[in-house]
Design a protein around this motif. Structure first.
Motif, PDB file in Angstrom:
ATOM      1  N   TYR A 167       0.423   7.569  -5.170  1.00  0.00           N
ATOM      2  CA  TYR A 167       1.532   7.030  -5.948  1.00  0.00           C
ATOM      3  C   TYR A 167       1.252   5.601  -6.399  1.00  0.00           C
ATOM      4  O   TYR A 167       1.563   5.225  -7.532  1.00  0.00           O
ATOM      5  CB  TYR A 167       2.826   7.069  -5.134  1.00  0.00           C
TER       6      TYR A 167
ATOM      7  N   LEU B 289      -0.456   2.270 -14.447  1.00  0.00           N
ATOM      8  CA  LEU B 289       0.621   2.029 -15.400  1.00  0.00           C
ATOM      9  C   LEU B 289       0.891   0.537 -15.548  1.00  0.00           C
ATOM     10  O   LEU B 289       1.112   0.038 -16.666  1.00  0.00           O
ATOM     11  CB  LEU B 289       1.889   2.750 -14.926  1.00  0.00           C
ATOM     12  N   ASN B 290       0.845  -0.180 -14.437  1.00  0.00           N
ATOM     13  CA  ASN B 290       1.075  -1.627 -14.452  1.00  0.00           C
ATOM     14  C   ASN B 290       0.049  -2.344 -15.323  1.00  0.00           C
ATOM     15  O   ASN B 290       0.390  -3.215 -16.136  1.00  0.00           O
ATOM     16  CB  ASN B 290       1.027  -2.168 -13.021  1.00  0.00           C
TER      17      ASN B 290
ATOM     18  N   ALA C  94       1.025   4.194 -10.218  1.00  0.00           N
ATOM     19  CA  ALA C  94       1.881   3.086 -10.628  1.00  0.00           C
ATOM     20  C   ALA C  94       1.051   1.862 -11.020  1.00  0.00           C
ATOM     21  O   ALA C  94       1.402   1.132 -11.953  1.00  0.00           O
ATOM     22  CB  ALA C  94       2.842   2.726  -9.500  1.00  0.00           C
TER      23      ALA C  94
ATOM     24  N   ILE D 189       8.565  -2.254 -13.490  1.00  0.00           N
ATOM     25  CA  ILE D 189       8.535  -0.864 -13.967  1.00  0.00           C
ATOM     26  C   ILE D 189       7.635  -0.021 -13.071  1.00  0.00           C
ATOM     27  O   ILE D 189       8.001   1.091 -12.659  1.00  0.00           O
ATOM     28  CB  ILE D 189       8.058  -0.798 -15.431  1.00  0.00           C
ATOM     29  N   SER D 190       6.451  -0.553 -12.736  1.00  0.00           N
ATOM     30  CA  SER D 190       5.533   0.195 -11.872  1.00  0.00           C
ATOM     31  C   SER D 190       6.103   0.349 -10.463  1.00  0.00           C
ATOM     32  O   SER D 190       5.905   1.378  -9.805  1.00  0.00           O
ATOM     33  CB  SER D 190       4.164  -0.492 -11.825  1.00  0.00           C
ATOM     34  N   GLN D 191       6.837  -0.661  -9.980  1.00  0.00           N
ATOM     35  CA  GLN D 191       7.487  -0.550  -8.670  1.00  0.00           C
ATOM     36  C   GLN D 191       8.539   0.557  -8.684  1.00  0.00           C
ATOM     37  O   GLN D 191       8.694   1.298  -7.705  1.00  0.00           O
ATOM     38  CB  GLN D 191       8.138  -1.879  -8.280  1.00  0.00           C
TER      39      GLN D 191
ATOM     40  N   PHE E 125      10.247   5.931  -6.897  1.00  0.00           N
ATOM     41  CA  PHE E 125      10.699   7.272  -7.245  1.00  0.00           C
ATOM     42  C   PHE E 125       9.798   8.334  -6.620  1.00  0.00           C
ATOM     43  O   PHE E 125      10.275   9.331  -6.056  1.00  0.00           O
ATOM     44  CB  PHE E 125      10.724   7.435  -8.765  1.00  0.00           C
ATOM     45  N   LEU E 126       8.488   8.129  -6.678  1.00  0.00           N
ATOM     46  CA  LEU E 126       7.552   9.119  -6.161  1.00  0.00           C
ATOM     47  C   LEU E 126       7.644   9.251  -4.645  1.00  0.00           C
ATOM     48  O   LEU E 126       7.571  10.356  -4.096  1.00  0.00           O
ATOM     49  CB  LEU E 126       6.127   8.754  -6.587  1.00  0.00           C
TER      50      LEU E 126
ATOM     51  N   VAL F  61       8.472   3.238 -10.506  1.00  0.00           N
ATOM     52  CA  VAL F  61       7.765   4.520 -10.496  1.00  0.00           C
ATOM     53  C   VAL F  61       7.308   4.873  -9.080  1.00  0.00           C
ATOM     54  O   VAL F  61       7.486   6.002  -8.616  1.00  0.00           O
ATOM     55  CB  VAL F  61       6.561   4.481 -11.464  1.00  0.00           C
ATOM     56  N   SER F  62       6.720   3.913  -8.372  1.00  0.00           N
ATOM     57  CA  SER F  62       6.235   4.188  -7.011  1.00  0.00           C
ATOM     58  C   SER F  62       7.388   4.509  -6.064  1.00  0.00           C
ATOM     59  O   SER F  62       7.272   5.375  -5.195  1.00  0.00           O
ATOM     60  CB  SER F  62       5.417   3.000  -6.484  1.00  0.00           C
TER      61      SER F  62
ATOM     62  N   TYR G  64      10.215   1.526  -1.842  1.00  0.00           N
ATOM     63  CA  TYR G  64       8.841   2.032  -1.718  1.00  0.00           C
ATOM     64  C   TYR G  64       8.246   1.660  -0.358  1.00  0.00           C
ATOM     65  O   TYR G  64       7.654   2.500   0.321  1.00  0.00           O
ATOM     66  CB  TYR G  64       7.943   1.482  -2.830  1.00  0.00           C
TER      67      TYR G  64
END
Length: 456
Positions: free
Chosen positions: A170, A177-178, A174, A202-204, A209-210, A206-207, A151
């Motif tokens: 992003y 979500l965190n 994330a 998990i939030s990392q 991926f985006l 997602v960020s 990221y």
């Protein structure tokens, strides 16, 4: 992509700096808020020992991670210069080298951090009532480092091309979500610090991926393709030349901060919890300074690549004025409203009292750090990365270590410990300003850049 980008090479400077920095600033502040939410959720629903367990790992985590965060500065400089020079092939090679490097570095960092966590926490004299939770939290956090580095390197690439908006979007998603996962894991599942750690990685993910999706689908300067993943030796050399000294500087900063954290640990878990809470406010001020330093770095680097030397000095002046003013305002705000803000982290009066000691001695004079860091950013953007590293090592890290083993050893109070921060910043500022003036007046930065960075 251009609708998301700021033109760094043309038009008004101050307003462009602000427009560029605002999304990045909001990203940083949101990240701090989400991290603060971690601390608040744990402090309110799991107690001060769990909050201290999270806080006691921060300096060690930074010690290992900051080297690679420094390398992301090299990514920013190299990509921005190539963009400014309209060198499409150079941009492509830099982007794919950076992404490959981020993944490999993240995997290595995960392995090292997981193995060394117990040893490092023991060496820091982490209080016995929190060390088991600290080890668990730290090991889980390190498992997510590939996401974290992908990221950050990806966001550095987007910033170098003038795009700070989408990393904000992003990070916001994330971060929300965190927070949701924090509440779910800690309050409902009651898995305490492990839940906060899992929510973070998990939030990392997602960020990361985006950001990668944006680079993959990009149609501008910084398009990514898996088929072109590579390590280009020349671009790697350029990235490491600019990034490693910055990373080593951050590592050495972290070593001195580890010693400071170890010294705070000697006052007990309440003092550690108070330091953790104050560090969250500290993070807001640091984020403001760092965002404008990164903005300054991107603007100067692109104008270097384009050969527009006449814009560089106005960029420096505008960036310095903005960040120092912001630090003065935020430092004063922290002093007057600190107790109210800190009470959100803990309902225990002693924790708040310990936290306010750091606020008074560090946050109120943060403008010194702001000026010093902006000066370092200017020097790096001019193509000099090694000299400011040595200045920081001796004037900040060396000063703090000497202070801990001399003055603090004979005056064992938190006040005598925290005063090392503004004193070390002041010493470093004198040398960094002198170096910047020398580079600007005695050298031709454009010629220096061509000789030192070897960027085509």
């Amino acid at each position: 992509m251009k609708k998301n980008n700021i033109d760094m090479l043309n038009g008004p400077i101050a307003s462009s700096i602000i427009l560029f920095a605002i999304p990045m600033l909001l990203s940083g502040l949101l990240q701090i808020l989400f991290n603060a939410a971690d601390t608040i959720v744990v402090g309110r629903f799991a107690g001060h020992t769990s909050m201290a367990a999270i806080g006691s790992t921060g300096s060690i985590t930074n010690l290992l991670v900051n080297l690679f965060m420094g390398i992301s500065i090299g990514v920013n400089v190299v990509v921005a210069r190539s963009v400014g020079m309209k060198d499409e092939r150079g941009v492509d090679r830099a982007v794919h080298t950076a992404i490959t490097l981020s993944f490999l570095s993240g995997v290595g960092l995960s392995i090292i951090g997981f193995i060394l966590s117990p040893t490092l926490l023991s060496l820091m004299d982490t209080p016995s009532d929190v060390i088991d939770k600290s080890i668990l939290y730290m090991r889980i956090i390190f498992l997510g480092q590939p996401f974290n580095l992908i990221y950050n390197f990806g966001a550095a690439i987007l910033r170098a091309d003038g795009d700070t908006k989408r990393p904000l979007y992003y990070l916001t998603f994330a971060g929300i979500l965190n927070v949701i996962l924090n509440l779910f894991f800690v309050i409902i599942l009651k898995i305490d610090v492990a839940g906060v750690a899992f929510a973070t990685i998990i939030s990392q993910g997602v960020s990361a991926f985006l950001v990668m999706k944006t680079l993959y689908k990009g149609s501008g300067n910084v398009k990514f393709s898996f088929s072109r993943l590579t390590i280009d030796k020349r671009k790697l050399k350029d990235i490491l030349y600019m990034g490693v000294p910055a990373g080593l500087q951050s590592v050495l900063f972290s070593i001195s901060n580890v010693l400071i954290q170890s010294s705070v640990n000697s006052f007990g878990s309440l003092a550690v919890a108070g330091n953790t809470a104050a560090n969250s406010i500290d993070g807001f001020l640091y984020t403001v300074n760092n965002c404008f330093a990164q903005t300054n770095l991107s603007f100067i680097s692109q104008n270097y690549g384009a050969g527009k030397r006449e814009r560089i000095l106005p960029i420096m002046k505008s960036s310095m004025l903005i960040t120092v003013t912001a630090s003065l305002i935020l430092g004063t705000f922290s002093l007057f409203f600190g107790p109210t803000i800190l009470s959100l982290y803990s309902g225990e009066g002693e924790v708040v009292s310990y936290a306010m000691i750091r606020v008074r001695y560090v946050l109120t004079v943060y403008f010194i750090f702001a000026f010093e860091e902006m000066t370092v950013s200017c020097i790096r953007a001019l193509g000099y990365s090694i000299a400011p590293m040595f200045i920081s090592v001796f004037c900040i890290c060396g000063f703090r270590i000497m202070w801990i083993f001399t003055y603090f050893a004979s005056h064992h109070t938190l006040e005598s410990l925290y005063i090392a921060y503004p004193l070390s910043w002041s010493v470093a500022t004198v040398f960094h300003v002198s170096l910047l003036l020398y580079i600007w007046k005695k050298k031709n930065p454009l010629d220096g850049m061509k000789k030192r960075a070897s960027i085509e």
